[in-house]
Design a protein around this motif. Sequence first.
Motif, PDB file in Angstrom:
ATOM      1  N   ASN A 155       0.814  -1.092  -0.096  1.00  0.00           N
ATOM      2  CA  ASN A 155      -0.087  -0.109  -0.113  1.00  0.00           C
ATOM      3  C   ASN A 155       0.813   1.208   0.028  1.00  0.00           C
ATOM      4  O   ASN A 155       0.394   2.442   0.087  1.00  0.00           O
ATOM      5  N   PHE A 156       2.211   1.109  -0.038  1.00  0.00           N
ATOM      6  CA  PHE A 156       2.859   2.294  -0.431  1.00  0.00           C
ATOM      7  C   PHE A 156       2.933   2.685  -1.851  1.00  0.00           C
ATOM      8  O   PHE A 156       3.030   1.624  -2.767  1.00  0.00           O
ATOM      9  N   CYS A 158       1.630   6.554   1.720  1.00  0.00           N
ATOM     10  CA  CYS A 158       0.742   5.180   2.283  1.00  0.00           C
ATOM     11  C   CYS A 158      -0.624   5.390   1.957  1.00  0.00           C
ATOM     12  O   CYS A 158      -1.288   6.308   2.497  1.00  0.00           O
ATOM     13  N   LYS A 197       7.318  11.723   3.359  1.00  0.00           N
ATOM     14  CA  LYS A 197       6.434  10.671   3.494  1.00  0.00           C
ATOM     15  C   LYS A 197       4.871  11.129   3.894  1.00  0.00           C
ATOM     16  O   LYS A 197       5.056  12.206   4.733  1.00  0.00           O
ATOM     17  N   VAL A 256       0.472  10.319   4.539  1.00  0.00           N
ATOM     18  CA  VAL A 256      -0.370   9.423   4.758  1.00  0.00           C
ATOM     19  C   VAL A 256      -1.833  10.339   5.070  1.00  0.00           C
ATOM     20  O   VAL A 256      -1.775  11.198   5.766  1.00  0.00           O
ATOM     21  N   CYS A 279       0.807  -0.452   5.627  1.00  0.00           N
ATOM     22  CA  CYS A 279       1.957   0.027   5.286  1.00  0.00           C
ATOM     23  C   CYS A 279       2.918  -0.193   6.368  1.00  0.00           C
ATOM     24  O   CYS A 279       3.939   0.415   7.037  1.00  0.00           O
ATOM     25  N   TYR A 335       6.995  10.497   9.422  1.00  0.00           N
ATOM     26  CA  TYR A 335       6.101  11.053   8.320  1.00  0.00           C
ATOM     27  C   TYR A 335       6.304  12.568   8.289  1.00  0.00           C
ATOM     28  O   TYR A 335       6.125  12.990   9.313  1.00  0.00           O
TER      29      TYR A 335
END
Length: 310
Positions: free
Chosen positions: A51-52, A63, A122, A124, A191, A202
């Motif tokens: 799922n990355f 993610c 990063k 999400v 992730c 993140y």
Amino acid sequence: GRAHGRPRRGAGAARILGVVAVVAFLAAGAAGGEEDKPKPRVPLGRNLLENFIVVPEYKTLFCYIEKVGCTSFSILFDAARRAQGASSPNDWRRIFNQSSPRRFGLQRADLEEMVADPSWFKAVFVRDPLERFLSAFLSKCTGGHDHNGAKVCTKGFGTANLTFVEAVLMAGNATNGTLGDKHFVPQVHFCGGLNSLTLPHYNMVELFRPETVRERVLDMLQRAGIPLEPIQHALDRAFPAPKKRNVEKRHITNSKDMMAHFYSEPWMVKTVAQYSWADYVLLTSLQLDATSTGKFIDPDPDDGGEGDKW
């Protein structure tokens, strides 16, 4: 829904370039006698590493979580990579996994280095668990939404023919605390785990809300260094301005507007909340609201950072 189409002819060269780019980024710093120096890693579990979304052109690692705008984010990052010459089907039904770690030959250890590496951006997005659970049910267990709905619903509940009340009851009795399909799996499991070990690395952890998501996505693109002009069409398609409908209307469930109708009894709210308890701990620790980017606050700083509760 997702269909894994074969890449077009000529896609091999572009994919090789993408792989070379990732390998080059991972190898950065190895020159000059650094070969023997171990690189920092952030420990990841084996769960849902695919799922990355890897965007090597902009050193971005995203993610994505099912039922948290995953189709829209896939469209957006696919457009960003195509603007840099990467090859893809240019079809939203076939873009899933086009930029997955497996496509680049990345192993878990590679991802652990990338998460730890501050030069990689990063991000999400997470969603209210009650709303996400209902959205998944409406999308996969009721007709007229997704072509793969019956398959996903059966994987999650053992049947495609059930009421929302029955789905809630099954969540309350889920084996090992989770249902069988990732559309219904709590968000903390994605992730490699969203927990006290990973989230501090993140750059952005955002709450997914339709009324603010476009603004948050624009902020993410800017911070990741992804230019807007080449992907404006994809942005407008994936995250339309307020009061505009998404290009794929069937995939929209409007679950937020239907919460009171489906969660008609207090016990239903309590059951799904207990099933998603780790997600609510996550949201609390991030202190997320509609106007701010989440910053991880460990709710139990004396637990040694194990993060098992996540």
